[in-house]
Design a protein around this motif. Structure first.
Motif, PDB file in Angstrom:
ATOM      1  N   HIS A  71      -1.078  -4.004  12.084  1.00 48.34           N
ATOM      2  CA  HIS A  71      -1.496  -4.934  11.371  1.00 48.34           C
ATOM      3  C   HIS A  71      -0.822  -5.979  10.695  1.00 48.34           C
ATOM      4  CE1 HIS A  71      -5.149  -1.977   9.920  1.00 48.34           C
ATOM      5  NE2 HIS A  71      -5.511  -2.603  10.987  1.00 48.34           N
ATOM      6  N   ALA A  72       0.440  -5.292  10.571  1.00 49.84           N
ATOM      7  CA  ALA A  72       1.550  -6.399   9.969  1.00 49.84           C
ATOM      8  C   ALA A  72       2.710  -6.293  10.917  1.00 49.84           C
ATOM      9  CB  ALA A  72       1.650  -6.033   8.465  1.00 49.84           C
TER      10      ALA A  72
ATOM     11  N   HIS B 152       4.738   2.485   8.586  1.00 50.43           N
ATOM     12  CA  HIS B 152       6.027   2.087   8.558  1.00 50.43           C
ATOM     13  C   HIS B 152       7.005   2.100   9.931  1.00 50.43           C
ATOM     14  CE1 HIS B 152      10.317   2.316   7.353  1.00 50.43           C
ATOM     15  NE2 HIS B 152      10.088   1.321   6.548  1.00 50.43           N
TER      16      HIS B 152
ATOM     17  N   ASP C 166      -1.078  -0.028   9.055  1.00 53.15           N
ATOM     18  CA  ASP C 166       0.254  -0.203   8.285  1.00 53.15           C
ATOM     19  C   ASP C 166       1.347   0.684   8.153  1.00 53.15           C
ATOM     20  OD1 ASP C 166      -0.894  -2.835   7.234  1.00 53.15           O
ATOM     21  OD2 ASP C 166      -2.317  -1.452   5.948  1.00 53.15           O
TER      22      ASP C 166
END
Length: 243
Positions: free
Chosen positions: A220-221, A159, A157
C-alpha cells in the motif's frame, strides 16, 4: 577480464539453484509465468522490481536460467556472506561501484546471466525510478534485458523487514526481452539515459500487467529508506569513466 577479477565458478549453481527452487515452491507457494520470454542461450540481464529483501532469492529460484545477482557488499559477512559467495552472487558498493559493473559485464561477455533490482532500494515496487547501472550493462554488453515482476513478498502496510510466513503465495512473471543499442551520433550519456527510460517503462508496464493478471497487489505504501539492497544508483562519474 577486468582488473584481474575472477568470475565465480559456474559450479556454484549446482546446489544453489535447487535451494532457490525449494524456497519458492516448498517454503512458499510461487506461481511463475513468462519463462518462454527468457532467451534460452547467451547472456541475459534480469531486472526485477523491489519490495522485499526476498525479491532477489525469489527471482533466482523462479528463473529458468541460472543467474548471478548483484547484492550489497554489507551482506557479505559471516555465515550469510559465505553462502552468498558460495552461490556465486556478486558484492557491490552502494555508493557507486564501477568495479562491480565491469565484473558484471565480464560475466555477460562470458555468456552468463546477471540479476539486478534497479530500483536500488526496497519500496513500492512500481519501478517509477531506476538507476542507470542496468542500462550501462545492457548497452556495453549487448545482452537483452528481461523485466521481472515480483509480487507478494511484501503486502499491504507490512514493514520493509517483514519476513513472510511460510506458505504465502508469491508471483513471478518474466516479460518480453528488450534489446538496447546506441543510436548513431548519440553520446554515451544520452544513450544511457534513453536506455534507462526504456527499461524503466518496460519494467513498470510489466509490473502493472502482472498485477492485473495475477491479482497480487503491490504494498500500500512506499516505505523508502536509505537502505540499498543491490547495485543502488552508481555515481555518474563511475559510469562516465566506464563509457
Amino acid at each position: 577480464m577486468t582488473d584481474g577479477a575472477r568470475l565465480p565458478s559456474g559450479l556454484t549453481m549446482t546446489w544453489s539453484r535447487p535451494v532457490g527452487w525449494i524456497l519458492d515452491h516448498v517454503v512458499y507457494r510461487t506461481s511463475v509465468t513468462g519463462k518462454h520470454n527468457v532467451p534460452t542461450g547467451g547472456p541475459v540481464i534480469f531486472a526485477g522490481n523491489h519490495i522485499s529483501f526476498l525479491d532477489g532469492p525469489v527471482m533466482f529460484g523462479a528463473s529458468p536460467r541460472p543467474m548471478h545477482i548483484l547484492v550489497k557488499k554489507e551482506m557479505f559477512k559471516g555465515f550469510l556472506g559465505r553462502v552468498l559467495r558460495a552461490s556465486g552472487q556478486l558484492p557491490v558498493d552502494r555508493s557507486g561501484d564501477r568495479a562491480a559493473l565491469l565484473l558484471g559485464k565480464d560475466m555477460l561477455d562470458a555468456g552468463r546471466c546477471i540479476g539486478i533490482l534497479p530500483e536500488g532500494t526496497r519500496g513500492s515496487g512500481q519501478a517509477t525510478d531506476i538507476n542507470n547501472g542496468v542500462a550501462w550493462l545492457a548497452l556495453n554488453s549487448g545482452a537483452p534485458v528481461v523485466p521481472v515482476a515480483i509480487l507478494g513478498t511484501r503486502r499491504g502496510d507490512e514493514h520493509l523487514d517483514t519476513v513472510p510466513k511460510p506458505g504465502r503465495r508469491f508471483h513471478v512473471s518474466f516479460g518480453n526481452a528488450l534489446t538496447l543499442s546506441r543510436n548513431p551520433g548519440e553520446t554515451g550519456r544520452a544513450s544511457m539515459d534513453r536506455a534507462g527510460m526504456e527499461i524503466r517503462a518496460a519494467l513498470a508496464g510489466h509490473v502493472q500487467e502482472s498485477i492485473q493478471h495475477s491479482g497480487q497487489p503491490l504494498p500500500h505504501a512506499d516505505f523508502r529508506t536509505n537502505f540499498t539492497a543491490v547495485a543502488g544508483t552508481p555515481a555518474d562519474d563511475h559510469l562516465r569513466k566506464a563509457q
